[in-house]
Design a protein around this motif. Sequence first.
Motif, PDB file in Angstrom:
ATOM      1  N   ASN A 108      -6.112  -4.260   5.858  1.00 61.44           N
ATOM      2  CA  ASN A 108      -4.962  -4.526   6.729  1.00 61.44           C
ATOM      3  C   ASN A 108      -4.540  -5.997   6.710  1.00 61.44           C
ATOM      4  O   ASN A 108      -3.998  -6.519   7.688  1.00 61.44           O
ATOM      5  CB  ASN A 108      -5.248  -4.103   8.179  1.00 61.44           C
ATOM      6  CG  ASN A 108      -5.211  -2.605   8.347  1.00 61.44           C
ATOM      7  OD1 ASN A 108      -4.483  -1.904   7.654  1.00 61.44           O
ATOM      8  ND2 ASN A 108      -6.029  -2.090   9.262  1.00 61.44           N
ATOM      9  N   LYS A 109      -4.770  -6.673   5.582  1.00 57.16           N
ATOM     10  CA  LYS A 109      -4.297  -8.046   5.408  1.00 57.16           C
ATOM     11  C   LYS A 109      -3.026  -8.033   4.574  1.00 57.16           C
ATOM     12  O   LYS A 109      -2.935  -7.288   3.587  1.00 57.16           O
ATOM     13  CB  LYS A 109      -5.376  -8.896   4.725  1.00 57.16           C
ATOM     14  CG  LYS A 109      -6.612  -9.112   5.590  1.00 57.16           C
ATOM     15  CD  LYS A 109      -7.605 -10.023   4.886  1.00 57.16           C
ATOM     16  CE  LYS A 109      -8.828 -10.259   5.772  1.00 57.16           C
ATOM     17  NZ  LYS A 109      -9.831 -11.128   5.110  1.00 57.16           N
ATOM     18  N   SER A 110      -2.071  -8.858   4.962  1.00 59.43           N
ATOM     19  CA  SER A 110      -0.787  -8.864   4.268  1.00 59.43           C
ATOM     20  C   SER A 110      -0.940  -9.323   2.825  1.00 59.43           C
ATOM     21  O   SER A 110      -1.664 -10.286   2.533  1.00 59.43           O
ATOM     22  CB  SER A 110       0.191  -9.780   5.004  1.00 59.43           C
ATOM     23  OG  SER A 110       1.414  -9.860   4.298  1.00 59.43           O
ATOM     24  N   VAL A 111      -0.249  -8.623   1.947  1.00 58.52           N
ATOM     25  CA  VAL A 111      -0.250  -8.977   0.534  1.00 58.52           C
ATOM     26  C   VAL A 111       0.945  -9.877   0.201  1.00 58.52           C
ATOM     27  O   VAL A 111       1.018 -10.473  -0.855  1.00 58.52           O
ATOM     28  CB  VAL A 111      -0.232  -7.693  -0.335  1.00 58.52           C
ATOM     29  CG1 VAL A 111      -0.096  -7.998  -1.810  1.00 58.52           C
ATOM     30  CG2 VAL A 111      -1.505  -6.896  -0.093  1.00 58.52           C
ATOM     31  N   GLY A 112       1.877 -10.010   1.135  1.00 60.07           N
ATOM     32  CA  GLY A 112       3.076 -10.810   0.889  1.00 60.07           C
ATOM     33  C   GLY A 112       2.801 -12.295   0.956  1.00 60.07           C
ATOM     34  O   GLY A 112       1.742 -12.739   1.383  1.00 60.07           O
ATOM     35  N   PRO A 113       3.774 -13.108   0.548  1.00 59.24           N
ATOM     36  CA  PRO A 113       3.619 -14.565   0.570  1.00 59.24           C
ATOM     37  C   PRO A 113       3.590 -15.090   1.998  1.00 59.24           C
ATOM     38  O   PRO A 113       4.147 -14.483   2.918  1.00 59.24           O
ATOM     39  CB  PRO A 113       4.858 -15.072  -0.187  1.00 59.24           C
ATOM     40  CG  PRO A 113       5.845 -13.971  -0.084  1.00 59.24           C
ATOM     41  CD  PRO A 113       5.073 -12.700  -0.017  1.00 59.24           C
ATOM     42  N   THR A 114       2.925 -16.224   2.178  1.00 59.39           N
ATOM     43  CA  THR A 114       2.830 -16.847   3.501  1.00 59.39           C
ATOM     44  C   THR A 114       3.748 -18.061   3.612  1.00 59.39           C
ATOM     45  O   THR A 114       3.674 -18.808   4.577  1.00 59.39           O
ATOM     46  CB  THR A 114       1.390 -17.298   3.755  1.00 59.39           C
ATOM     47  OG1 THR A 114       0.987 -18.196   2.711  1.00 59.39           O
ATOM     48  CG2 THR A 114       0.447 -16.107   3.780  1.00 59.39           C
TER      49      THR A 114
END
Length: 855
Positions: A108-114
């Motif tokens: 459940n960790k975002s794969v998108g850029p930060t």
Amino acid sequence: MLKATLRSFLAHKGRLLLSALAIVLSVAFVAGSLIFSDTVTRTFDRLFASTSADVTVQPKQDLKSQVPTGQTQTVPASLAQRLAKVPGAASVHADVSVQNITVVDSSNKSVGPTTGAPTIASDWYVTDRSPVELTSGQTPQSGDEALLDADTADKKHVKIGDTLTVLAQPGTFKVRIVGIATFKTTNPGAALVFLDPRTAATQLLGSADRATSIQVNAAKGVSDTQLKRRVVAAAGTGPYDIKTAGEQAKSAAADLGGFLDVIKYVMLGFAGIAVLVGVFLIVNTFSMLIAQRTRELGLLRALGADRRQVRRSVLTEAILLGLVGSTLGLAAGIGLAAGLIKLMSVFGMNLKTTEMAVGWGTPVAAYVVGVGVTFVAAYLPARRAAGVSPMAALADAEIAGVGKPLRTRAVVGSVVGVLGAAALAGCATATKTASSASLLGLGVVLTLIATVIAGPLLVRPVIRVLGGAFPALFGSVGRMSQRNALRNPRRTGATAAALMVGLALVGGMSVASASMSKSFDQQIDKTLGADFVIQNSNFVPFSQEVTDAVRGTKGVGVVVRQRFAPVAVRLPDGKRVETTAAGYDNGVDEVAHVTYTAGNTAAALAPGSLGMDRGFANDHHVRVGSTLPVEFPGGQRTRLKVGALTDQANSGGFGMQGGLFFGISTVEKYVPGGQDSALYVDKSSGTGADQLRKNLDRTLKPYPQVQVRDQADYKKLVHDQIAVLLYLVYALLGLAIIIAVLGVVNTLALSVVERTREIGLLRAIGLARRQLRRMIRLESVVIAVFGAVLGLALGLVWGVCTQQVLALQGMKALAIPWTTIVAVVIGSAVVGIVAALLPALRASRMNVLAAIAHE
């Protein structure tokens, strides 16, 4: 005269070096910002031009909003079949590409850029214009297969075979990574997920009958313009925006331009500060050099050189200095641009230094800035040099005089200062934000000029106070250091002015930012009644699943949705205003404290009604009961009655310009497919706030993009955003301090040369080397603190006036950060000590007999 000028320039090259550094810094920032922005622009122009279809058909964007609504505008996928019959169309594809998604891994960790770049999901359709190519694995064949771009896979440690969850507007679904795609051109920093075409349409848009655009490529021999004309005829009168590849690339570059402009203007701001502070340094340097060369210039006059030749000689030295500084600055600018390009890779934008663009305008701008600033700064000293009498050659020694009386400065400074004070007073009493801001800008400029002009007049009274304790603390050494600072008020004022500019800026912005933070704190306390606010971390809307999950959480009582909609309102005064309105559920009064001047929440949220800010309504002659034509995206129009007016200054307002808001049913009717931007949540009876927070955190764990915030979190969020602006100001201050240190070093170094015989005599009568170094350090400290006192006093006045402008927007609290101000004064003393190290060391190492014999 030319030979004499060149020899003089080479003889004083060491003294001119520090002035050249100021030119190098200012030119470097100008050149670096232009090179960097040109490089990014050219790179993305090439990317957009190489990846755009010959003709693209998109939904028409009638209203542009800076606030995302979560709605995905589409065109019928069947339009592709109709356009495939257009003569000259070689290929037609119904494209699917959306950004309103979140992708998470199995933890459940975002794969998108930060870094703020989007996460984009698209259908996999390969052409020779595709920005990526398959480099490992296979293409997606079924609904649970997907590709991921190589950069994201590498950063997030995703491998072929891993399962990801895609949170899209229609719903959540899982995909298995079956391949990795690598960018063929510049990676703009986004994360890309590719699905098979049918899955992309159904899972991302909710129907296989929809597409986000239609891509049409021309057959050989058919131009883009010809194809566009035929596509327009075949598409009919639908709400479409049809562009050629060139037009599409230009439009995409324009959207990117806002991001590039921020970087460019920030760097040009650094350049402006460097130029402004550098002017003081250059003026001071040339003034001291000319004062020390009184005998030399007098001898030239005695030998037959006229005033014009002497003035031309000094200006020629300035031009030579400008040319050297500009050349070095241009080289430094190229290095700075290369560093920025490398830095962008940290944010995911992989630019190449080999593709660096140096347009003809960059060196022109570099030399115009460097040579122009130096020439202008040296003009007044050159005029003074031309006024040296031939009799000055008969003087026993070259001693810098104190110059003419300061009466002219007093008159001019007083006049300009009165005008500046009047402008600031007008700013504080104005009732319109635009006029108040204009008067503030005028007042800042005039008071800065007045302080620079009248600075020497303040040297004696202020430094007598600042250095008043020196004799008691340091004896005769302290007394001499104070008198040295008082010896030449013009020089001391010009040296301190460089530091004053930077500290005035930081003082004013510190007061403004502290006042903004305090005002927002008060406004949040006054208006936010909800226990918690659910928002996306980067403020983009979230899917309906999040809203449903929150509503189903144990302990949740009232839930009020917020959803935005771009609108255009035709007002009674004839103006058409495009803005963003907000839609709310009926429980607003339970989660917010809204101040109404007419009507109430029920009247504003009723079907066919809207609420509006009172100030905006008064400006445009709107009253409660007025019916206004309102236009929504896609050309939908209706008429809404004004049911209530709010006092935005006291309630925080809703929406953007005009504070427009209405019931969420209105948004759902005219902007279908939108998403919620925030949820205001109150706990149910019998549930504690801490327990509800834990329950919400547990519920929202599968949605890492969403955050739960209470009032304290909200205040911290606002403070952090304001701090970003303050950090920029501190960076500008740091640059100003660097150049100001150069100025103090330069002044002290030239002053040591000027006082060589005096220093030799002091050493001969018993002044120890340590005492000499202390004397020069104390002189430097008192000059630096004098600049700090002037700058902070000016900055406090600017900050208070800026707060008066903010008060017109509802931010009425005034806060003065005394801790920052005290720290800046102490820091200025440290700056003075550091700046004096080298000049003091050089003075203490002088040979006593040689110093006494110096002429």
